[in-house]
Design a protein around this motif. Structure first.
Motif, PDB file in Angstrom:
ATOM      1  N   LEU A  86      44.601  32.599  44.858  1.00  0.00           N
ATOM      2  CA  LEU A  86      43.439  33.167  45.556  1.00  0.00           C
ATOM      3  C   LEU A  86      43.145  34.569  45.022  1.00  0.00           C
ATOM      4  CD1 LEU A  86      41.259  33.058  47.722  1.00  0.00           C
ATOM      5  CD2 LEU A  86      42.953  33.708  49.425  1.00  0.00           C
ATOM      6  N   SER A  87      44.203  35.318  44.788  1.00  0.00           N
ATOM      7  CA  SER A  87      44.047  36.664  44.253  1.00  0.00           C
ATOM      8  C   SER A  87      43.304  36.635  42.916  1.00  0.00           C
ATOM      9  CB  SER A  87      45.447  37.261  44.116  1.00  0.00           C
ATOM     10  OG  SER A  87      45.412  38.396  43.324  1.00  0.00           O
ATOM     11  N   LYS A  88      43.655  35.662  42.076  1.00  0.00           N
ATOM     12  CA  LYS A  88      42.973  35.540  40.767  1.00  0.00           C
ATOM     13  C   LYS A  88      41.496  35.202  40.948  1.00  0.00           C
ATOM     14  CE  LYS A  88      47.026  34.647  38.041  1.00  0.00           C
ATOM     15  NZ  LYS A  88      48.113  33.681  38.067  1.00  0.00           N
ATOM     16  N   ASN A  89      41.210  34.277  41.890  1.00  0.00           N
ATOM     17  CA  ASN A  89      39.810  33.923  42.165  1.00  0.00           C
ATOM     18  C   ASN A  89      39.006  35.143  42.597  1.00  0.00           C
ATOM     19  OD1 ASN A  89      39.787  31.151  41.672  1.00  0.00           O
ATOM     20  ND2 ASN A  89      40.597  30.688  43.694  1.00  0.00           N
ATOM     21  N   LEU A  90      39.635  35.940  43.475  1.00  0.00           N
ATOM     22  CA  LEU A  90      38.922  37.104  44.000  1.00  0.00           C
ATOM     23  C   LEU A  90      38.728  38.161  42.927  1.00  0.00           C
ATOM     24  CD1 LEU A  90      40.252  37.610  47.604  1.00  0.00           C
ATOM     25  CD2 LEU A  90      38.212  36.468  46.805  1.00  0.00           C
ATOM     26  N   TYR A  91      39.690  38.273  42.039  1.00  0.00           N
ATOM     27  CA  TYR A  91      39.554  39.236  40.947  1.00  0.00           C
ATOM     28  C   TYR A  91      38.325  38.900  40.109  1.00  0.00           C
ATOM     29  CZ  TYR A  91      40.540  42.379  37.156  1.00  0.00           C
ATOM     30  OH  TYR A  91      40.427  43.379  36.237  1.00  0.00           O
ATOM     31  N   LEU A  92      38.118  37.595  39.913  1.00  0.00           N
ATOM     32  CA  LEU A  92      36.957  37.168  39.139  1.00  0.00           C
ATOM     33  C   LEU A  92      35.663  37.406  39.912  1.00  0.00           C
ATOM     34  CD1 LEU A  92      38.307  33.844  37.610  1.00  0.00           C
ATOM     35  CD2 LEU A  92      38.033  36.047  36.478  1.00  0.00           C
ATOM     36  N   GLU A  93      35.732  37.257  41.242  1.00  0.00           N
ATOM     37  CA  GLU A  93      34.529  37.485  42.058  1.00  0.00           C
ATOM     38  C   GLU A  93      34.152  38.958  42.036  1.00  0.00           C
ATOM     39  OE1 GLU A  93      33.643  36.490  46.120  1.00  0.00           O
ATOM     40  OE2 GLU A  93      34.182  34.413  45.779  1.00  0.00           O
ATOM     41  N   SER A  94      35.117  39.807  42.292  1.00  0.00           N
ATOM     42  CA  SER A  94      34.848  41.247  42.317  1.00  0.00           C
ATOM     43  C   SER A  94      36.162  42.020  42.336  1.00  0.00           C
ATOM     44  CB  SER A  94      34.018  41.579  43.565  1.00  0.00           C
ATOM     45  OG  SER A  94      34.362  42.837  44.077  1.00  0.00           O
ATOM     46  N   PRO A  95      36.375  42.913  41.367  1.00  0.00           N
ATOM     47  CA  PRO A  95      37.618  43.699  41.353  1.00  0.00           C
ATOM     48  C   PRO A  95      37.804  44.537  42.620  1.00  0.00           C
ATOM     49  CG  PRO A  95      36.537  43.827  39.234  1.00  0.00           C
ATOM     50  CD  PRO A  95      35.588  43.129  40.151  1.00  0.00           C
TER      51      PRO A  95
END
Ligand SMILES: [Zn+2]
Ligand SMILES: [Zn+2]
Length: 263
Positions: free
Chosen positions: A19-28
Motif C-alpha cells: 500500500l505504501s508503494k501505491n501511495l508513493y506513486l499517487e503522491s509523495p
C-alpha cells in the motif's frame, strides 16, 4: 505491531509495504503522511480509506480487531454517517469485494445486536439495491489536483475566521464575529483547492447543474446540436446525431443528465 500470529503479521507487513508503494506513486506527500501514521501505529480513516481503495483486507482487519479505530464513529466525510459506511462505499466503488463483505458482516452483526435481524432475503435485496444505485445514479466528483482523490469521498473543509475580544464582564475572551473564509481544502492532503467554493461543490451534488459552469440547466437552458452529414444520393444534408449542451458554456450534457432529463 500486535497481531494474533506470525503468519498474519507477515501478511500485514507485506500489505502495508505494498500500500505504501501505491501511495508513493499517487503522491509523495500522501506517502509521507501515511508513513508517519503507520510509524505511530495510527490507523485512522485516511489509512483505512486507502486500504479499502487498494483492497488490503489485512490492514482493515488489523485496525478493527485491535481496536485501533472505532468504525462506528462519524465519518470525516459528511456524506456518510459512519466511518464504516464510508469504507463500505469505497470498497464497493473499487470492487474490493472481500473488504465490502467483511465490513458488511460487521455492520450486520452490529445491527442484530440492536434490532431484530432482518431475514436474509431482505439483506440480499438491500445489497443488490445498493449495487444498482451506485451504477445508475449520479455521483458528484471533484478531484483534488494534489492527491487525486474525489473530495466528495475523502472530504473537504471550509475555513472560518472567528474574531474574539476580551470581555471585562465575563473576565474572558468572547467570540465577537464569525465569518466564512470561502477557502476550501482537501481533507485528505490539506491542499487548498483553487477556484471552488462551498456553493459550487453543493451545486455539483445536483444532477440539474452543468458540471463545468455549475449553472442550473433547468434555468439556464440547454441547446441541442444536430450533426448533419451530406447524402450524395439525395444531394442534401441529413441529420446523423444529436448532442445536448449547456446553453451558458456549451459543455456537453453527460449520460446521467441525459437520462435524468429524459433526452
Ligand atoms: Zn488532496
Ligand atoms: Zn455550463
Amino acid at each position: 505491531m500486535k497481531s494474533d500470529n506470525k503468519y498474519e503479521s507477515k501478511i500485514l507487513e507485506d500489505d502495508i509495504d505494498k500500500l505504501s508503494k501505491n501511495l508513493y506513486l499517487e503522491s509523495p506527500d500522501l506517502w509521507i503522511d501515511f508513513t508517519d501514521k503507520i510509524n505511530d501505529n495510527k490507523f485512522d480513516e485516511m489509512i483505512l480509506f486507502f486500504a479499502s481503495k487498494y483492497n488490503f483486507l489485512s490492514i482493515i482487519k488489523h485496525a478493527i480487531t485491535n481496536e485501533l479505530i472505532d468504525v462506528n464513529l462519524p465519518s470525516k466525510n459528511k456524506s456518510y454517517p459512519t466511518i464504516s459506511q464510508h469504507l463500505i462505499s469505497v470498497a464497493q466503488q473499487n470492487n474490493s469485494a472481500e473488504i465490502y463483505n467483511y465490513l458488511k458482516s460487521l455492520t450486520d452483526n452490529e445491527d442484530s445486536l440492536n434490532y431484530k435481524k432482518t431475514d436474509d432475503k431482505t439483506k440480499n435485496d438491500n445489497i443488490d439495491n445498493a449495487n444498482k444505485d451506485t451504477s445508475i445514479s449520479y455521483y458528484p466528483k471533484f478531484i483534488c489536483k494534489n492527491c487525486k482523490t474525489n473530495i466528495f469521498d475523502t472530504g473537504f473543509s471550509e475555513s472560518e475566521k472567528i474574531i474574539y475580544t476580551y470581555s471585562p464582564e465575563e473576565n474572558s475572551v468572547k467570540e465577537t464575529s464569525r465569518a466564512r473564509m470561502n477557502k476550501i481544502s482537501c481533507s485528505n492532503c490539506n491542499t487548498p483547492l483553487e477556484n471552488v467554493t462551498l456553493e459550487i461543490l453543493e451545486s455539483l451534488c445536483s444532477i440539474q447543474n452543468c458540471s463545468k459552469c455549475f449553472t442550473n440547466l433547468t434555468i439556464g437552458g440547454i441547446t441541442d446540436k444536430v450533426k448533419m452529414i451530406f447524402d450524395d444520393k439525395i444531394n442534401k444534408f441529413i441529420p446523423q446525431s444529436t448532442t445536448y449542451h449547456c446553453s451558458n458554456c456549451d459543455n456537453i450534457i453527460n449520460e446521467n443528465q441525459k437520462n435524468f432529463f429524459g433526452l
